[in-house]
Design an enzyme around this catalytic site. Structure first.
Site, PDB file in Angstrom:
ATOM      1  N   ASP A 119       0.867  -1.169   0.000  1.00 21.77           N
ATOM      2  CA  ASP A 119       0.000   0.000   0.000  1.00 21.77           C
ATOM      3  C   ASP A 119       0.917   1.236   0.000  1.00 21.77           C
ATOM      4  O   ASP A 119       2.112   1.129   0.307  1.00 21.77           O
ATOM      5  CB  ASP A 119      -0.868  -0.055   1.279  1.00 21.77           C
ATOM      6  CG  ASP A 119      -1.630   1.232   1.507  1.00 21.77           C
ATOM      7  OD1 ASP A 119      -2.313   1.686   0.576  1.00 21.77           O
ATOM      8  OD2 ASP A 119      -1.531   1.792   2.623  1.00 21.77           O
ATOM      9  N   LEU A 120       0.385   2.397  -0.356  1.00 18.20           N
ATOM     10  CA  LEU A 120       1.232   3.604  -0.369  1.00 18.20           C
ATOM     11  C   LEU A 120       0.976   4.491   0.870  1.00 18.20           C
ATOM     12  O   LEU A 120       1.809   4.572   1.768  1.00 18.20           O
ATOM     13  CB  LEU A 120       0.999   4.407  -1.660  1.00 18.20           C
ATOM     14  CG  LEU A 120       1.823   5.697  -1.762  1.00 18.20           C
ATOM     15  CD1 LEU A 120       3.311   5.426  -1.865  1.00 18.20           C
ATOM     16  CD2 LEU A 120       1.371   6.529  -2.976  1.00 18.20           C
ATOM     17  N   ASP A 121      -0.200   5.110   0.930  1.00 16.34           N
ATOM     18  CA  ASP A 121      -0.479   6.101   1.987  1.00 16.34           C
ATOM     19  C   ASP A 121      -0.566   5.463   3.371  1.00 16.34           C
ATOM     20  O   ASP A 121      -1.352   4.541   3.593  1.00 16.34           O
ATOM     21  CB  ASP A 121      -1.801   6.829   1.689  1.00 16.34           C
ATOM     22  CG  ASP A 121      -1.736   7.624   0.409  1.00 16.34           C
ATOM     23  OD1 ASP A 121      -1.600   8.841   0.489  1.00 16.34           O
ATOM     24  OD2 ASP A 121      -1.806   7.016  -0.682  1.00 16.34           O
ATOM     25  N   ASP A 139      -1.938  -0.379   5.947  1.00 18.13           N
ATOM     26  CA  ASP A 139      -2.241   0.252   7.241  1.00 18.13           C
ATOM     27  C   ASP A 139      -3.726   0.443   7.509  1.00 18.13           C
ATOM     28  O   ASP A 139      -4.119   0.761   8.632  1.00 18.13           O
ATOM     29  CB  ASP A 139      -1.582   1.638   7.306  1.00 18.13           C
ATOM     30  CG  ASP A 139      -2.270   2.633   6.387  1.00 18.13           C
ATOM     31  OD1 ASP A 139      -2.397   2.313   5.185  1.00 18.13           O
ATOM     32  OD2 ASP A 139      -2.703   3.691   6.865  1.00 18.13           O
TER      33      ASP A 139
HETATM   34 MG   LIG Z   1      -3.022   3.178   3.370  1.00 20.24          MG
END
Ligand SMILES: [Mg+2]
Length: 256
Positions: free
Chosen positions: A25-27, A204
């Site tokens: 995932d990125l953010d 996250d």
């Molecule tokens: Mg995220």
């Protein structure tokens, strides 16, 4: 189902006697969450880390994000990296071919107009229109979460076959039904160079739990970043810890 709790210790590194595929995932995972999605900080060290891992894992690395691929490309500037955007509603395979889901587009257009009219009346809300999905950010009006949830649920309920609503951290996502990060991951695992590899997924947010479920089904390594309930078997505290863990893995892969 095993629910994990935050742990200060780093998860074990993937061992070298299996071939792994890495999904990220990125953010909130590779970069810190910020006040506005355009303001994330992607530095050259992160780009290099992703490129190195892609080489070491024979191309079996993909970013799996709620963002659109065009948006991911704008920040990451890694145009050959495999990606899935909008929670699996669009994807770029390792040959660079782009694909997008279309079944829910008509219903989404109807909802888009109503959400946009609502956002136009409130400066604290921000609508991110990704094409195949919508993200309504309410970080600057956190107290509106419950009422937005009710209003958006009423809107989406008119199209139960094709649309669904998800709540993330100060964001509501309206997207095509049947697409999620688990589906995105499964799709990659069915195509080269990911085929027959054991998945690692780091994420996250609540939407990452779908990815963790797929990873657990493949006896892979699911890593939750931060606090909160998760079905992931391992934890890292924040993006900095993710970088550190990935760097340790790079060292291990380079040694073998
Ligand atoms: Mg995220």
């Amino acid at each position: 189902m095993v629910i994990t709790t935050p742990d200060k210790d780093m998860p074990s590194l993937p061992n070298n006697d299996r071939s792994w595929a890495l999904f990220l995932d990125l953010d909130g995972t590779l970069v810190e969450l910020v006040d506005h999605p355009d303001n994330i900080a992607v530095d050259d060290a992160l780009r290099m880390r992703l490129e190195t891992l892609t080489t070491l894992l024979d191309g079996a690395v993909a970013v799996i994000s709620g963002r659109a691929i065009d948006d991911l490309d704008k920040h990451l500037t890694l145009p050959t990296l495999a990606m899935s955007g909008q929670h699996g509603a669009e994807w770029r395979d390792s040959q660079g071919n782009r694909h997008i889901a279309r079944a829910h587009q008509k219903a989404l257009e109807a909802v888009r107009q109503q959400v946009r009219a609502h956002v136009d009346r409130d400066d604290a809300l921000y609508l991110e229109d990704k094409g195949a999905s919508l993200a309504l950010h309410y970080r600057h009006r956190p107290e509106a979460g419950d009422i937005l949830n009710r209003e958006l649920t009423a809107l989406i309920d008119k199209y139960p076959e094709v649309l669904e609503l998800h709540q993330g951290k100060f964001v509501f996502e309206i997207k095509g039904r049947g697409y999620d990060k688990g589906v995105a991951l499964e799709r990659f695992l069915a195509t080269p160079p990911f085929t027959d590899r054991c998945p690692v997924f780091i994420g996250d947010d609540r939407t990452d739990e779908d990815g963790f479920r797929t990873v657990n089904a493949h006896q892979g390594l699911a890593i939750k970043v931060g606090t909160g309930e998760s079905i992931a078997g391992s934890r890292l505290t924040d993006p900095e810890a993710v970088h550190e863990w990935l760097d340790q893995w790079i060292t291990l892969l380079q040694r073998s």
